[in-house]
Design a protein around this motif. Structure first.
Motif, PDB file in Angstrom:
ATOM      1  N   MET A 195       0.279  -0.923   0.211  1.00  0.00           N
ATOM      2  CA  MET A 195       0.330  -0.434   0.313  1.00  0.00           C
ATOM      3  C   MET A 195       1.502   1.653   0.171  1.00  0.00           C
ATOM      4  O   MET A 195       1.711   1.490   0.895  1.00  0.00           O
ATOM      5  CB  MET A 195      -0.878  -0.278   1.559  1.00  0.00           C
ATOM      6  CG  MET A 195      -2.424  -0.832   0.419  1.00  0.00           C
ATOM      7  SD  MET A 195      -3.397  -0.367  -0.094  1.00  0.00           S
ATOM      8  CE  MET A 195      -4.427   1.381   1.050  1.00  0.00           C
ATOM      9  N   PRO A 196       0.211   2.210  -1.041  1.00  0.00           N
ATOM     10  CA  PRO A 196       1.217   3.368  -0.658  1.00  0.00           C
ATOM     11  C   PRO A 196       1.309   4.298   0.650  1.00  0.00           C
ATOM     12  O   PRO A 196      -0.151   4.272   0.978  1.00  0.00           O
ATOM     13  CB  PRO A 196       0.736   4.512  -2.545  1.00  0.00           C
ATOM     14  CG  PRO A 196      -0.753   3.755  -3.078  1.00  0.00           C
ATOM     15  CD  PRO A 196      -0.402   1.837  -1.787  1.00  0.00           C
ATOM     16  N   LYS A 197       1.530   5.290   0.538  1.00  0.00           N
ATOM     17  CA  LYS A 197       1.906   5.757   1.931  1.00  0.00           C
ATOM     18  C   LYS A 197       1.147   7.896   1.061  1.00  0.00           C
ATOM     19  O   LYS A 197       2.536   7.928   0.434  1.00  0.00           O
ATOM     20  CB  LYS A 197       2.766   6.306   2.814  1.00  0.00           C
ATOM     21  CG  LYS A 197       2.782   6.847   4.052  1.00  0.00           C
ATOM     22  CD  LYS A 197       4.162   6.399   4.535  1.00  0.00           C
ATOM     23  CE  LYS A 197       4.666   7.387   5.608  1.00  0.00           C
ATOM     24  NZ  LYS A 197       5.853   8.070   5.895  1.00  0.00           N
ATOM     25  N   VAL A 198       0.204   8.350   1.880  1.00  0.00           N
ATOM     26  CA  VAL A 198       0.962   9.520   1.049  1.00  0.00           C
ATOM     27  C   VAL A 198       1.007  10.355   2.277  1.00  0.00           C
ATOM     28  O   VAL A 198       0.889   9.985   3.539  1.00  0.00           O
ATOM     29  CB  VAL A 198      -0.705   9.732   0.856  1.00  0.00           C
ATOM     30  CG1 VAL A 198      -1.009  11.735   1.253  1.00  0.00           C
ATOM     31  CG2 VAL A 198      -1.923   8.880   0.276  1.00  0.00           C
ATOM     32  N   VAL A 199       1.938  11.401   1.915  1.00  0.00           N
ATOM     33  CA  VAL A 199       3.026  12.085   2.912  1.00  0.00           C
ATOM     34  C   VAL A 199       2.057  13.811   2.440  1.00  0.00           C
ATOM     35  O   VAL A 199       2.249  14.008   1.447  1.00  0.00           O
ATOM     36  CB  VAL A 199       4.418  12.346   2.535  1.00  0.00           C
ATOM     37  CG1 VAL A 199       5.118  13.351   3.025  1.00  0.00           C
ATOM     38  CG2 VAL A 199       5.245  10.688   2.810  1.00  0.00           C
TER      39      VAL A 199
ATOM     40  N   GLU B 173      13.960  19.056  -2.632  1.00  0.00           N
ATOM     41  CA  GLU B 173      14.251  19.545  -1.295  1.00  0.00           C
ATOM     42  C   GLU B 173      13.445  18.651  -0.585  1.00  0.00           C
ATOM     43  O   GLU B 173      14.356  17.883   0.240  1.00  0.00           O
ATOM     44  CB  GLU B 173      13.871  21.133  -1.384  1.00  0.00           C
ATOM     45  CG  GLU B 173      14.782  22.030  -1.117  1.00  0.00           C
ATOM     46  CD  GLU B 173      14.209  23.514  -2.063  1.00  0.00           C
ATOM     47  OE1 GLU B 173      13.542  23.605  -0.807  1.00  0.00           O
ATOM     48  OE2 GLU B 173      14.995  23.886  -2.169  1.00  0.00           O
ATOM     49  N   LEU B 174      12.467  18.758  -0.812  1.00  0.00           N
ATOM     50  CA  LEU B 174      11.478  17.984   0.177  1.00  0.00           C
ATOM     51  C   LEU B 174      11.380  16.224   0.449  1.00  0.00           C
ATOM     52  O   LEU B 174      11.164  15.943   1.726  1.00  0.00           O
ATOM     53  CB  LEU B 174      10.256  18.094   0.060  1.00  0.00           C
ATOM     54  CG  LEU B 174       9.292  19.218  -0.268  1.00  0.00           C
ATOM     55  CD1 LEU B 174       7.756  19.397  -0.806  1.00  0.00           C
ATOM     56  CD2 LEU B 174       9.463  20.472   1.236  1.00  0.00           C
TER      57      LEU B 174
ATOM     58  N   TRP C 161      12.203  10.527   1.301  1.00  0.00           N
ATOM     59  CA  TRP C 161      11.147   9.602   0.963  1.00  0.00           C
ATOM     60  C   TRP C 161      11.518   8.720   0.193  1.00  0.00           C
ATOM     61  O   TRP C 161      12.361   8.727  -0.564  1.00  0.00           O
ATOM     62  CB  TRP C 161      10.519  10.550  -0.197  1.00  0.00           C
ATOM     63  CG  TRP C 161       9.126  12.081   0.677  1.00  0.00           C
ATOM     64  CD1 TRP C 161       9.368  12.674   2.207  1.00  0.00           C
ATOM     65  CD2 TRP C 161       8.771  12.574  -0.669  1.00  0.00           C
ATOM     66  NE1 TRP C 161       8.442  13.515   2.015  1.00  0.00           N
ATOM     67  CE2 TRP C 161       8.515  14.081   0.898  1.00  0.00           C
ATOM     68  CE3 TRP C 161       9.161  13.402  -1.531  1.00  0.00           C
ATOM     69  CZ2 TRP C 161       7.829  14.568   0.465  1.00  0.00           C
ATOM     70  CZ3 TRP C 161       8.866  14.225  -1.866  1.00  0.00           C
ATOM     71  CH2 TRP C 161       7.598  14.818  -1.346  1.00  0.00           C
TER      72      TRP C 161
ATOM     73  N   VAL D  88       2.186  13.791  -1.895  1.00  0.00           N
ATOM     74  CA  VAL D  88       3.132  13.362  -2.773  1.00  0.00           C
ATOM     75  C   VAL D  88       2.693  11.368  -1.797  1.00  0.00           C
ATOM     76  O   VAL D  88       2.505  11.193  -0.746  1.00  0.00           O
ATOM     77  CB  VAL D  88       3.947  13.595  -2.496  1.00  0.00           C
ATOM     78  CG1 VAL D  88       4.974  12.330  -3.312  1.00  0.00           C
ATOM     79  CG2 VAL D  88       4.322  14.602  -3.063  1.00  0.00           C
ATOM     80  N   GLU D  89       2.387  10.360  -3.035  1.00  0.00           N
ATOM     81  CA  GLU D  89       1.929   9.160  -2.253  1.00  0.00           C
ATOM     82  C   GLU D  89       3.558   8.652  -3.115  1.00  0.00           C
ATOM     83  O   GLU D  89       3.984   8.887  -4.138  1.00  0.00           O
ATOM     84  CB  GLU D  89       1.289   8.641  -3.413  1.00  0.00           C
ATOM     85  CG  GLU D  89      -0.042   8.688  -3.076  1.00  0.00           C
ATOM     86  CD  GLU D  89      -1.256   7.872  -3.647  1.00  0.00           C
ATOM     87  OE1 GLU D  89      -1.452   7.101  -4.390  1.00  0.00           O
ATOM     88  OE2 GLU D  89      -2.128   8.780  -4.332  1.00  0.00           O
ATOM     89  N   VAL D  90       4.274   7.291  -2.199  1.00  0.00           N
ATOM     90  CA  VAL D  90       5.335   7.385  -1.731  1.00  0.00           C
ATOM     91  C   VAL D  90       4.961   5.600  -1.651  1.00  0.00           C
ATOM     92  O   VAL D  90       3.674   5.359  -1.076  1.00  0.00           O
ATOM     93  CB  VAL D  90       6.451   7.923  -1.035  1.00  0.00           C
ATOM     94  CG1 VAL D  90       6.467   9.004  -1.309  1.00  0.00           C
ATOM     95  CG2 VAL D  90       5.858   7.851   0.931  1.00  0.00           C
ATOM     96  N   LEU D  91       5.857   4.686  -1.926  1.00  0.00           N
ATOM     97  CA  LEU D  91       5.764   3.577  -1.575  1.00  0.00           C
ATOM     98  C   LEU D  91       6.396   3.494  -0.303  1.00  0.00           C
ATOM     99  O   LEU D  91       7.219   4.098   0.112  1.00  0.00           O
ATOM    100  CB  LEU D  91       7.071   2.442  -2.946  1.00  0.00           C
ATOM    101  CG  LEU D  91       6.686   2.762  -4.420  1.00  0.00           C
ATOM    102  CD1 LEU D  91       7.896   2.320  -5.857  1.00  0.00           C
ATOM    103  CD2 LEU D  91       5.486   1.671  -4.658  1.00  0.00           C
ATOM    104  N   GLN D  92       5.140   2.602  -0.026  1.00  0.00           N
ATOM    105  CA  GLN D  92       5.650   2.369   1.599  1.00  0.00           C
ATOM    106  C   GLN D  92       7.314   1.540   1.512  1.00  0.00           C
ATOM    107  O   GLN D  92       7.853   0.205   0.655  1.00  0.00           O
ATOM    108  CB  GLN D  92       5.005   0.880   2.246  1.00  0.00           C
ATOM    109  CG  GLN D  92       3.264   1.741   2.644  1.00  0.00           C
ATOM    110  CD  GLN D  92       3.396   2.215   4.363  1.00  0.00           C
ATOM    111  OE1 GLN D  92       4.247   2.926   4.201  1.00  0.00           O
ATOM    112  NE2 GLN D  92       2.157   2.544   4.395  1.00  0.00           N
TER     113      GLN D  92
END
Lengths: 222, 114
Positions: free
Chosen positions: A1-5, B16-17, B23, B110-114
């Motif tokens: 599951m992707p995580k939303v930052v 930068e973030l 991430w 931003v959606e990132v991979l876990q």
């Protein structure tokens, strides 16, 4: 599951910080800065040349063009210091470019900085340069439909200058409609008509410039 | 026309973030764009994909949410959505209105991979 930052940051925040810095710096020095926006060939440089030949203010100019030093050279010939920015393809000026150019002007010796943006009615309206006011410059041969076709610029501009008014008898241009549309987009806009080479309408424009510079200098010294 | 410029600002900030927050690889970037920003969505997203190539953001996509222009009447406080030039208050008829929305250019998440 992707995580939303979560982020919640403006993509122009860096540019905005630079623009705010310019605004603060010019406020401390009591210098007015204008961002002049109009199509290529609207008569922006010609208007400035004829304005500066009679204006009793200390002026500096920042010229924005994709290529050539021509506009800065024209301005310098009227006795006014001018810095040319060549954007090499970029269709508008950004605060960072203007900040660099302002370092080449002796700001403490000036009342007014005029930035002539890259000729374009769309993109230049999007970027804050740290100016006090945006000025839209539109010429008679461009047609009377420009305000409604490019509403963002005309909504944001505090002054709209219609140039090349000597061509009105020769061109189908509904002046009443043009100004009606300008007022519809921004009822507070100041409306000016000029023919720069003959000097028609230039006095009203110069009076406005003098009033702005006087008011800002008083504010700075109070 | 200014989409390329906006994408370079966007990628600089994301870079930068990503470094600050360490991430994992991103999949999607959620961006809010006000309608008055005169952005062409297809150009912005394809420009993003192109500029992200070879960076940490390669392969991620840009998801746009276009926000309307919102006007607020300075006379009666009423708020309404409209196009540029819709500054006539539909409630009290005043022309004394200011924009309170429509100029956004914000990375929401931003959606990132876990």
């Amino acid at each position: 599951m992707p995580k939303v930052v979560p982020v919640k940051r403006s993509i122009l925040e860096k540019d905005q910080r630079i623009a705010d810095g310019i605004r603060k710096d010019l406020a401390a020095r009591g210098v007015v800065m204008l961002n002049c926006i109009g199509s290529p060939g609207a008569g922006k440089t010609t208007l400035l040349e004829h304005t500066f030949s009679k204006l009793q203010l200390r002026v500096g100019v920042v010229e924005g063009d994709i290529a050539t030093e021509r506009d800065a050279e024209r301005i310098r010939r009227s006795g006014v210091p001018a810095v040319q920015i060549n954007t090499k393809g970029l269709c508008h000026l950004e605060a960072q470019l203007v900040q660099r150019a302002l370092k080449e002007l002796s700001l403490d010796d000036l009342d007014l900085v005029v930035v002539e943006n890259v000729g374009n009615l769309v993109c230049p309206a999007e970027f804050d340069l740290g100016e006090d006011r945006k000025i839209a410059i539109s010429s008679v041969p461009e047609g009377d439909d420009k305000p409604l076709k490019y509403p963002h610029l005309f909504t944001l501009s505090e002054v709209v200058i219609l140039t090349k008014t000597d061509l009105l008898p020769h061109i189908s241009f509904d002046k009443a409609r043009f100004w009606e549309d300008v007022k519809f987009l921004n009822p507070k806009t100041l409306c000016l008509e000029v023919c720069a080479p003959s000097g028609d309408g230039l006095n009203a424009w110069m009076e406005i410039l003098s009033e702005w510079c006087h008011a800002k200098r008083q504010k700075g010294s109070s | 026309m200014h989409e390329y410029s906006l994408v370079s600002h966007l990628l600089d900030l994301l870079q930068e973030l990503a470094e600050e927050g360490q991430w994992p690889p991103p999949i999607k970037v959620h961006l809010q764009v006000g309608t008055l920003r005169q952005v062409v969505p297809e150009i912005l997203t394809s420009c993003y994909a192109l500029c992200a190539e070879g960076t940490f953001f390669e392969g991620s996509s840009l998801e746009l949410e276009i926000l309307p222009a919102v006007w607020e009447c300075e006379t009666c406080g009423h708020q309404w959505e409209g196009e540029p030039g819709s500054r006539l208050c539909p409630l009290c008829g005043s022309l004394e209105s200011v924009l309170s929305g429509g100029e956004e250019l914000e990375i929401v998440s931003v959606e990132v991979l876990q």
